[in-house]
Scaffold this active site. Structure first.
Site, PDB file in Angstrom:
ATOM      1  N   LYS A   7       0.832  -1.108   0.145  1.00 24.82           N
ATOM      2  CA  LYS A   7      -0.027   0.099  -0.259  1.00 24.82           C
ATOM      3  C   LYS A   7       0.882   1.252  -0.169  1.00 24.82           C
ATOM      4  O   LYS A   7       2.173   1.219   0.088  1.00 24.82           O
ATOM      5  CB  LYS A   7      -0.989  -0.185   1.199  1.00 24.82           C
ATOM      6  N   TYR A  35     -11.957  -3.238  -3.289  1.00 29.58           N
ATOM      7  CA  TYR A  35     -12.414  -3.275  -2.075  1.00 29.58           C
ATOM      8  C   TYR A  35     -13.947  -3.186  -1.933  1.00 29.58           C
ATOM      9  O   TYR A  35     -14.705  -2.906  -0.810  1.00 29.58           O
ATOM     10  CB  TYR A  35     -11.962  -2.091  -1.153  1.00 29.58           C
ATOM     11  N   PHE A  57     -15.294   2.733   7.346  1.00 33.33           N
ATOM     12  CA  PHE A  57     -14.019   3.002   7.000  1.00 33.33           C
ATOM     13  C   PHE A  57     -13.786   2.889   5.483  1.00 33.33           C
ATOM     14  O   PHE A  57     -12.747   3.356   5.228  1.00 33.33           O
ATOM     15  CB  PHE A  57     -12.890   2.137   7.918  1.00 33.33           C
ATOM     16  N   ARG A  93      -0.963 -14.708   3.977  1.00 31.36           N
ATOM     17  CA  ARG A  93      -1.416 -14.039   5.112  1.00 31.36           C
ATOM     18  C   ARG A  93      -0.900 -14.000   6.219  1.00 31.36           C
ATOM     19  O   ARG A  93      -0.679 -13.006   7.099  1.00 31.36           O
ATOM     20  CB  ARG A  93      -2.974 -14.698   5.293  1.00 31.36           C
ATOM     21  N   THR A 128      -4.916  -8.398  10.459  1.00 26.50           N
ATOM     22  CA  THR A 128      -5.147  -6.797  10.059  1.00 26.50           C
ATOM     23  C   THR A 128      -4.886  -5.833  10.775  1.00 26.50           C
ATOM     24  O   THR A 128      -4.455  -4.890  10.128  1.00 26.50           O
ATOM     25  CB  THR A 128      -6.927  -6.913   9.732  1.00 26.50           C
ATOM     26  N   ARG A 169       3.248  -6.627   9.060  1.00 21.85           N
ATOM     27  CA  ARG A 169       2.469  -5.873   9.819  1.00 21.85           C
ATOM     28  C   ARG A 169       2.812  -5.737  11.491  1.00 21.85           C
ATOM     29  O   ARG A 169       3.056  -4.590  12.198  1.00 21.85           O
ATOM     30  CB  ARG A 169       1.097  -6.027   9.605  1.00 21.85           C
ATOM     31  N   ASN A 199      -1.825  -0.184   7.684  1.00 17.90           N
ATOM     32  CA  ASN A 199      -0.892  -1.409   7.800  1.00 17.90           C
ATOM     33  C   ASN A 199      -0.288  -1.884   6.763  1.00 17.90           C
ATOM     34  O   ASN A 199      -0.069  -3.204   6.574  1.00 17.90           O
ATOM     35  CB  ASN A 199      -2.127  -2.512   8.159  1.00 17.90           C
ATOM     36  N   HIS A 241      -1.512  -5.620   1.470  1.00 15.74           N
ATOM     37  CA  HIS A 241      -2.763  -6.551   1.153  1.00 15.74           C
ATOM     38  C   HIS A 241      -2.368  -7.857   0.878  1.00 15.74           C
ATOM     39  O   HIS A 241      -1.566  -7.937  -0.052  1.00 15.74           O
ATOM     40  CB  HIS A 241      -3.706  -5.592   0.455  1.00 15.74           C
ATOM     41  N   GLU A 285      -9.107 -10.820  -7.632  1.00 12.26           N
ATOM     42  CA  GLU A 285      -7.886  -9.677  -7.524  1.00 12.26           C
ATOM     43  C   GLU A 285      -7.224  -9.596  -8.595  1.00 12.26           C
ATOM     44  O   GLU A 285      -6.386  -8.659  -9.374  1.00 12.26           O
ATOM     45  CB  GLU A 285      -7.546  -9.694  -6.190  1.00 12.26           C
TER      46      GLU A 285
HETATM   47  P1  ADP Z   1      -7.163  -7.510   5.387  1.00 18.37           P
HETATM   48  O1  ADP Z   1      -6.439  -6.235   4.693  1.00 18.37           O
HETATM   49  O2  ADP Z   1      -6.208  -8.139   6.572  1.00 18.37           O
HETATM   50  O3  ADP Z   1      -7.718  -8.675   4.710  1.00 18.37           O
HETATM   51  P2  ADP Z   1      -9.870  -6.502   5.637  1.00 18.37           P
HETATM   52  O4  ADP Z   1     -10.185  -7.099   4.264  1.00 18.37           O
HETATM   53  O5  ADP Z   1     -10.732  -6.855   6.975  1.00 18.37           O
HETATM   54  O6  ADP Z   1      -8.323  -6.890   6.095  1.00 18.37           O
HETATM   55  O7  ADP Z   1      -9.725  -4.884   5.740  1.00 18.37           O
HETATM   56  C1  ADP Z   1      -9.392  -4.491   4.435  1.00 18.37           C
HETATM   57  C2  ADP Z   1      -8.460  -3.046   4.771  1.00 18.37           C
HETATM   58  O8  ADP Z   1      -9.254  -2.193   5.410  1.00 18.37           O
HETATM   59  C3  ADP Z   1      -7.187  -3.397   5.958  1.00 18.37           C
HETATM   60  O9  ADP Z   1      -6.114  -3.869   5.602  1.00 18.37           O
HETATM   61  C4  ADP Z   1      -7.249  -2.096   6.630  1.00 18.37           C
HETATM   62  O10 ADP Z   1      -6.337  -1.289   5.907  1.00 18.37           O
HETATM   63  C5  ADP Z   1      -8.539  -1.434   6.410  1.00 18.37           C
HETATM   64  N1  ADP Z   1      -9.428  -1.563   7.677  1.00 18.37           N
HETATM   65  C6  ADP Z   1     -10.018  -2.717   7.970  1.00 18.37           C
HETATM   66  N2  ADP Z   1     -10.801  -2.530   9.377  1.00 18.37           N
HETATM   67  C7  ADP Z   1     -10.405  -1.172   9.402  1.00 18.37           C
HETATM   68  C8  ADP Z   1     -10.976  -0.383  10.584  1.00 18.37           C
HETATM   69  N3  ADP Z   1     -11.635  -0.868  11.617  1.00 18.37           N
HETATM   70  N4  ADP Z   1     -10.544   0.840  10.447  1.00 18.37           N
HETATM   71  C9  ADP Z   1      -9.875   1.587   9.627  1.00 18.37           C
HETATM   72  N5  ADP Z   1      -9.354   0.631   8.568  1.00 18.37           N
HETATM   73  C10 ADP Z   1      -9.660  -0.731   8.481  1.00 18.37           C
END
Ligand code: ADP
Length: 168
Positions: free
Chosen positions: A29, A69, A77, A105, A111, A122, A132, A135, A146
């Site tokens: 990212k 997304y 968010f 992962r 996450t 992370r 973070n 992805h 994707e």
């Molecule tokens: P991952 O990236 O670990 O697969 P998710 O698909 O749940 O996690 O979420 C996608 C991305 O959205 C996360 O990597 C993070 O950047 C953002 N995100 C997730 N939950 C939150 C939150 N509560 N507040 C802000 N950003 C969030």
């Protein structure tokens, strides 16, 4: 044997021949790019033994980030997440290997960086969930979607010549 080098064929067992290779989509990212973590992150996947099958350094626009997304579009968010992803260039990659989706992962970590184990990307480099760094696809279905979205021309075509040193 996956190796195209016929000299190596005798190293490749039936198990290796029938092993199911997977592909996953990994994206560094904008914060990972800005913080100079691109080389480290690529290195972690390479050293593990996964194969780089696609690589792009690009800025994406809002509709594209929203598409990536789309499953999170109802989350509070969501718009902040899209702002974050379009705030600078990202490194989009395809990585290949046995169990690369799940293992990828694990390399990335939970996450929320507050819950990511030390030793994960992370866990080592991030503090906040909204910054973070990276992805990774979370399932075979999301990996397929994707990769199709980010790499419509498909992966690069090459086979590692050290395959038999990584797989039995
Ligand atoms: P991952 O990236 O670990 O697969 P998710 O698909 O749940 O996690 O979420 C996608 C991305 O959205 C996360 O990597 C993070 O950047 C953002 N995100 C997730 N939950 C939150 C939150 N509560 N507040 C802000 N950003 C969030």
């Amino acid at each position: 044997c996956i190796s195209p080098n016929s000299q190596n064929k005798h190293f490749c067992s039936l198990k290796s021949l029938t092993e199911k290779m997977e592909q996953t989509f990994i994206m560094i990212k904008p914060d990972g790019v800005q913080r100079g973590l691109v080389g480290d992150i690529i290195s972690r996947f390479e050293k593990k033994g996964f194969y780089l099958k696609g690589l792009k350094f690009i800025n994406v626009d809002r509709p594209f980030a929203e598409k990536h997304y789309e499953d999170l579009s109802a989350k509070p968010f969501f718009s902040g997440l899209v702002d974050y992803i379009i705030s600078g260039p990202v490194v989009a990659m395809i990585w290949e290997g046995k169990n690369v989706i799940l293992t990828g992962r694990k390399i990335i970590g939970a996450t929320n960086p507050a819950e990511s184990a030390p030793g994960t990307i992370r866990g080592d480099y991030a503090i906040e969930i909204g910054r973070n760094i990276i992805h990774g696809s979370d399932s075979a279905e999301s990996a397929r979607k994707e990769i199709a979205l980010w790499f419509p021309d498909g992966p690069a075509n090459w086979q590692s010549s050290v395959h038999h040193w990584i797989y039995e």
